[in-house]
Design a protein around this motif. Structure first.
Motif, mmCIF file in Angstrom:
data_model
loop_
_atom_site.group_PDB
_atom_site.id
_atom_site.type_symbol
_atom_site.label_atom_id
_atom_site.label_comp_id
_atom_site.label_asym_id
_atom_site.label_seq_id
_atom_site.Cartn_x
_atom_site.Cartn_y
_atom_site.Cartn_z
ATOM 1 N N GLN A 19 46.333 39.562 32.807
ATOM 2 C CA GLN A 19 45.273 40.017 33.699
ATOM 3 C C GLN A 19 44.790 41.409 33.291
ATOM 4 O O GLN A 19 45.400 42.053 32.441
ATOM 5 C CB GLN A 19 45.746 40.029 35.147
ATOM 6 C CG GLN A 19 46.976 40.893 35.402
ATOM 7 C CD GLN A 19 47.511 40.751 36.813
ATOM 8 O OE1 GLN A 19 46.934 40.071 37.650
ATOM 9 N NE2 GLN A 19 48.619 41.407 37.092
ATOM 10 N N HIS A 48 44.559 35.110 34.200
ATOM 11 C CA HIS A 48 44.249 35.055 35.629
ATOM 12 C C HIS A 48 42.741 35.165 35.865
ATOM 13 O O HIS A 48 41.982 35.558 34.981
ATOM 14 C CB HIS A 48 44.965 36.181 36.378
ATOM 15 C CG HIS A 48 46.440 35.945 36.549
ATOM 16 N ND1 HIS A 48 46.973 35.304 37.635
ATOM 17 C CD2 HIS A 48 47.491 36.263 35.748
ATOM 18 C CE1 HIS A 48 48.286 35.241 37.508
ATOM 19 N NE2 HIS A 48 48.623 35.822 36.369
ATOM 20 N N SER A 49 42.337 34.834 37.056
ATOM 21 C CA SER A 49 40.929 34.905 37.421
ATOM 22 C C SER A 49 40.454 36.358 37.454
ATOM 23 O O SER A 49 41.138 37.236 37.990
ATOM 24 C CB SER A 49 40.711 34.262 38.793
ATOM 25 O OG SER A 49 39.394 34.515 39.250
ATOM 26 N N LEU A 50 39.289 36.594 36.904
ATOM 27 C CA LEU A 50 38.698 37.933 36.936
ATOM 28 C C LEU A 50 38.077 38.243 38.290
ATOM 29 O O LEU A 50 37.690 39.382 38.553
ATOM 30 C CB LEU A 50 37.656 38.070 35.832
ATOM 31 C CG LEU A 50 38.222 38.110 34.409
ATOM 32 C CD1 LEU A 50 37.116 38.002 33.379
ATOM 33 C CD2 LEU A 50 39.030 39.376 34.185
ATOM 34 N N ASP A 51 37.970 37.251 39.135
ATOM 35 C CA ASP A 51 37.441 37.478 40.487
ATOM 36 C C ASP A 51 38.425 38.281 41.330
ATOM 37 O O ASP A 51 38.031 38.963 42.277
ATOM 38 C CB ASP A 51 37.144 36.140 41.187
ATOM 39 C CG ASP A 51 36.009 35.383 40.528
ATOM 40 O OD1 ASP A 51 35.159 36.046 39.903
ATOM 41 O OD2 ASP A 51 35.978 34.147 40.627
ATOM 42 N N LYS A 52 39.706 38.211 40.980
ATOM 43 C CA LYS A 52 40.739 38.881 41.776
ATOM 44 C C LYS A 52 41.146 40.234 41.172
ATOM 45 O O LYS A 52 41.336 41.207 41.900
ATOM 46 C CB LYS A 52 41.968 37.975 41.898
ATOM 47 C CG LYS A 52 41.685 36.675 42.659
ATOM 48 C CD LYS A 52 42.926 35.810 42.730
ATOM 49 C CE LYS A 52 42.648 34.522 43.503
ATOM 50 N NZ LYS A 52 43.838 33.627 43.546
ATOM 51 N N ASP A 54 40.045 42.843 38.054
ATOM 52 C CA ASP A 54 39.118 43.141 36.945
ATOM 53 C C ASP A 54 39.011 44.647 36.706
ATOM 54 O O ASP A 54 37.959 45.154 36.337
ATOM 55 C CB ASP A 54 37.737 42.555 37.234
ATOM 56 C CG ASP A 54 37.077 43.189 38.459
ATOM 57 O OD1 ASP A 54 37.771 43.922 39.196
ATOM 58 O OD2 ASP A 54 35.872 42.975 38.662
ATOM 59 N N LYS A 58 34.868 46.404 33.137
ATOM 60 C CA LYS A 58 33.644 47.137 32.795
ATOM 61 C C LYS A 58 33.813 47.985 31.536
ATOM 62 O O LYS A 58 32.828 48.442 30.961
ATOM 63 C CB LYS A 58 33.216 48.018 33.962
ATOM 64 C CG LYS A 58 32.720 47.233 35.171
ATOM 65 C CD LYS A 58 32.275 48.152 36.291
ATOM 66 C CE LYS A 58 31.767 47.354 37.490
ATOM 67 N NZ LYS A 58 31.356 48.230 38.612
ATOM 68 N N SER A 68 38.041 33.717 30.936
ATOM 69 C CA SER A 68 39.095 33.678 31.952
ATOM 70 C C SER A 68 39.588 32.242 32.084
ATOM 71 O O SER A 68 38.797 31.306 32.136
ATOM 72 C CB SER A 68 38.563 34.169 33.301
ATOM 73 O OG SER A 68 39.514 33.947 34.319
ATOM 74 N N ASN A 70 41.597 31.256 34.630
ATOM 75 C CA ASN A 70 41.800 30.963 36.055
ATOM 76 C C ASN A 70 43.188 30.395 36.358
ATOM 77 O O ASN A 70 43.339 29.346 36.998
ATOM 78 C CB ASN A 70 40.715 30.003 36.549
ATOM 79 C CG ASN A 70 39.333 30.616 36.451
ATOM 80 O OD1 ASN A 70 39.113 31.733 36.914
ATOM 81 N ND2 ASN A 70 38.405 29.903 35.822
#
Length: 377
Positions: A19, A48-52, A54, A58, A68, A70
């Motif tokens: 992550q 892992h998900s980049l929604d959680k 990150d 940037k 990703s 997920n």
């Protein structure tokens, strides 16, 4: 300055990490991807998900492709197949894993298809392998059979690897891109006015997640003891509050000498404004935050563990305690506080002069050489 020699045999590489949370390993991988992408095609696979999570997303260069996978929480068996299918489809020249990501290339290494697999051991070998039979057993089998090339990050890291695995491994110092001419924002300068109570106040920076290994509570006790003795100092704790009990203990001091700032995206500005980088870990690999500190001329005051001893020369460009005990570290911080303003300035310059071999350019160039050697082999 090119990363490669006269013969370029690497087209692309795949860097895999669990992550993009705020940590030294994650910081290193982002910097390595960015440097390699200047001359190669680079893909950063985040399990892992980049929604959680990150935190560093940037800061990844536009030249780097990010994917990703997920991953589900816990052991995700399906991820083994998804990673295998991705590698089989994309056929990168190099697959380079970090941290726990090594566990998810198990199927891929069984059919290499001309791909070089390598893994960087970011900590002491036994700690990095984890306590489970599966985790350590998989590493031992793959390293000993030459399926995965292990890479250590310091002399102590290599020593621990030899002791734990009974074999040798390449060693490449960690690196970090640091701009010595970086400007500090007006906002951070204004903040420091409340941390420097007088022009004699020494500001210590603790840049690490709050974790039992990093022992921030020991540092806080040392700071409060020195303050009671009449020393003028403040410590800024910068990093994720991973351990709730330790965080609560640090907050309980309710003293202006103990400042918890949490996770920050601009820690280099604080290191540049500070006087000392304070790290009293019980064990380490090669701390990225230490390289950041010397990169901006912040004096290291550390315990003699892991790759720290490859960077800090006691009494010259920083200070090393005799051991990892609290009394030993207390005496070391006291030595730092005894520096005159002239000595402080001189040691900051010596710390800065140490940075060269630990730049990401040098680190990436050594990785490329290793990749080329592995591919040809």
């Amino acid at each position: 300055r090119s990363l490669v020699g006269s013969e370029m045999c690497i087209r692309d590489s795949l860097e895999i990490i669990p992550q993009l949370s705020s940590g030294g390993g994650e910081r290193f991988v982002v910097d390595l991807c960015n440097e390699l992408s200047k001359e190669h095609d680079v893909t950063l696979m985040v399990l892992h998900s980049l929604d959680k999570v990150d935190f560093y997303l940037k800061e990844v260069s536009n030249n780097v492709r990010v994917v990703s996978m997920n991953k589900r929480m816990g052991l995700d068996i399906g991820l083994l197949f998804r990673v295998y299918r991705y590698i089989r489809r994309e056929k990168p020249d190099v697959v380079h894993t970090h941290l726990r990501a090594i566990m998810y290339i198990a199927f891929a290494i069984m059919r290499k298809n001309g791909v070089m697999h390598c893994h960087t051991v970011h900590s002491a070998a036994d700690k990095e392998a984890g306590g489970s039979f599966i985790s350590s057993g998989m590493r031992k089998f793959c390293f000993h059979h030459g399926w995965i090339t292990p890479i250590t990050i310091s002399a102590e890291s290599l020593h621990s690897f030899r002791k734990y695995y009974g074999m040798d491994a390449p060693m490449i110092f960690n690196g970090r891109n640091v701009d010595a001419g970086m400007l500090v924002s007006d906002e951070v300068k204004e903040q420091f006015k409340q941390y420097r109570h007088t022009n004699k106040t020494r500001v210590l920076i603790s840049l690490a997640r709050i974790d039992p290994v990093k022992r921030q509570t020991l540092l806080a006790r040392v700071v409060m003891r020195l303050k009671r003795e009449g020393y003028d100092l403040t410590v800024l704790f910068i990093g994720g509050e991973r351990d709730a009990q330790m965080t609560a203990e640090l907050r309980s001091y309710n003293d202006e000498a103990i400042q918890l700032l949490g996770e920050l995206h601009n820690p280099l500005e604080y290191l540049k404004m500070g006087d000392a980088y304070a790290l009293c870990s019980s064990y380490e690999g090669m701390p990225i935050s230490l390289i950041e500190a010397i990169g901006v001329g912040c004096i290291p005051v550390c315990t003699p563990v892991g790759g720290i001893v490859d960077v800090v020369h006691n009494g010259e460009n920083g200070f090393l305690s005799d051991g990892i005990g609290e009394e030993s570290y207390y005496k070391t911080v006291k030595r730092f506080l005894s520096l005159t303003d002239v000595q402080l300035k001189d040691m900051k310059q010596k710390a800065l002069a140490t940075y060269g071999p630990f730049s990401m350019y040098e680190c990436a160039r050594n990785y490329v050489r290793l990749f080329e050697k592995g591919i040809k082999k």
